[in-house]
Design an enzyme around this catalytic site. Structure first.
Site, PDB file in Angstrom:
ATOM      1  N   GLU A  89       0.845  -1.192   0.000  1.00  0.00           N
ATOM      2  CA  GLU A  89       0.000   0.000   0.000  1.00  0.00           C
ATOM      3  C   GLU A  89       0.881   1.243   0.000  1.00  0.00           C
ATOM      4  O   GLU A  89       1.932   1.272   0.648  1.00  0.00           O
ATOM      5  CB  GLU A  89      -0.906  -0.008   1.240  1.00  0.00           C
ATOM      6  CG  GLU A  89      -1.987   1.037   1.249  1.00  0.00           C
ATOM      7  CD  GLU A  89      -2.969   0.825   2.403  1.00  0.00           C
ATOM      8  OE1 GLU A  89      -3.354   1.841   3.024  1.00  0.00           O
ATOM      9  OE2 GLU A  89      -3.344  -0.323   2.687  1.00  0.00           O
ATOM     10  N   ASP A  91       0.237   5.291   0.633  1.00  0.00           N
ATOM     11  CA  ASP A  91      -0.830   6.124   1.193  1.00  0.00           C
ATOM     12  C   ASP A  91      -0.546   7.610   1.150  1.00  0.00           C
ATOM     13  O   ASP A  91       0.547   8.052   1.515  1.00  0.00           O
ATOM     14  CB  ASP A  91      -0.998   5.820   2.696  1.00  0.00           C
ATOM     15  CG  ASP A  91      -1.774   4.553   2.955  1.00  0.00           C
ATOM     16  OD1 ASP A  91      -2.426   4.057   2.034  1.00  0.00           O
ATOM     17  OD2 ASP A  91      -1.720   4.067   4.090  1.00  0.00           O
ATOM     18  N   GLU A  93      -2.964  10.538   3.001  1.00  0.00           N
ATOM     19  CA  GLU A  93      -4.183  10.836   3.741  1.00  0.00           C
ATOM     20  C   GLU A  93      -4.108  12.279   4.223  1.00  0.00           C
ATOM     21  O   GLU A  93      -3.069  12.724   4.715  1.00  0.00           O
ATOM     22  CB  GLU A  93      -4.342   9.891   4.939  1.00  0.00           C
ATOM     23  CG  GLU A  93      -4.446   8.426   4.550  1.00  0.00           C
ATOM     24  CD  GLU A  93      -4.760   7.529   5.744  1.00  0.00           C
ATOM     25  OE1 GLU A  93      -4.821   8.042   6.882  1.00  0.00           O
ATOM     26  OE2 GLU A  93      -4.942   6.322   5.540  1.00  0.00           O
TER      27      GLU A  93
END
Length: 280
Positions: A89, A91, A93
């Site tokens: 993953e 990311d 955010e």
């Protein structure tokens, strides 16, 4: 691994063609003839979408305008992920805040189910006033995070030194807007103000210059490998490295705007920071 070349299906940035709503019961809507997509969050639910394609390496760009005003408790995400307990993953955010206080850009890299590689930044502009371009460049040697073309983080392939790197699991793009007021703003001390709902985050110009994974084969845009292999030829995201200028810009961002780096968190790692932190 099979390899072929064709024009990347995701090129061109039309949400009708390239993405599908994954949750939210109608709270996400494609707008502007497919050029944009708005996600909303209310007290009942947030919303999210995902790419129709899976990718194995690429340059993924998205223009985002974040929730304006009092966005405390909200999280807007833009990330790549594979499936399963040993997933990879990458990311980005965006953690909301009360009116007038800055957003936090939270980044992380998971390899084979293991994450905890967080670096957090403030942005050098108000990300709610206009669209800004957030990019993930993922090639066999680097995962590079960039904001408006300025690199902010580089996770290098250090497999030769025993550090896992995401390179074999195809990943889909995901984006969402959701309520995380138990942790997102000041550690959960500031909750979402539902009188301000619905909250809206807007996405535009999704572009994936990427190798699409389909039927067990990796299909890359025409010219990707040729450009990377040509001596003195045009480079592409496939073999992107840092110029001295790019490296200096990244270090400038990290010096001025990084607010958390797992590599310097000695309280979290009393026995010593992870291996990649010592290999730079």
């Amino acid at each position: 691994m099979a390899m072929a070349c064709l024009v990347a299906i995701a090129q061109g940035g039309n949400f009708y063609q390239d993405a599908e709503m994954s949750w939210g019961q109608g709270r996400g809507k494609v707008v502007d003839g497919g050029r944009g997509l708005d996600l909303t969050l209310d007290r009942s639910s947030g919303s999210g979408f995902q790419s129709k394609n899976e990718y194995l390496f690429g340059k993924i760009d998205m223009q985002i305008r974040l929730v304006p005003g009092n966005s405390a408790g909200t999280v807007t995400t833009f990330y790549l992920s594979s499936q399963g307990s040993t997933h990879d993953e990458i990311d980005m955010e965006f953690l909301g805040n009360v009116t007038g206080e800055p957003y936090t850009l939270h980044t992380n890299v998971f390899t084979q189910g293991q994450g905890q590689r967080e670096q957090q930044f403030r942005l050098w502009f108000d990300p709610t006033k206009a669209f800004h371009t957030y990019s993930i460049i993922w090639n066999p040697q680097h995962v590079i995070f960039a904001v408006d073309g300025t690199p902010i983080r580089d996770f290098k392939n250090m497999e030769a030194r025993g550090v896992a790197f995401p390179k074999s699991q195809p990943m889909r793009l995901y984006a969402s807007l959701w309520n995380a007021d138990d942790w997102a703003t000041q550690g959960g001390r500031v909750k979402a103000d539902w009188s301000q709902a619905p909250f809206v985050a807007s996405f535009r110009n999704f572009n994936a210059d990427a190798c699409v994974w389909s039927a067990g084969a990796q299909r890359c845009p025409v010219g990707t490998m040729e450009a990377a292999a040509a001596p003195g030829g045009r480079s592409s995201w496939w073999n992107q490295e840092f110029s001295d200028m790019s490296y200096r810009r990244m270090r400038w961002v990290q010096r001025k705007f990084m607010i958390y780096n797992y590599c310097t968190d000695t309280k979290r790692y009393p026995q010593g920071v992870p291996a990649e932190c010592k290999l730079r």
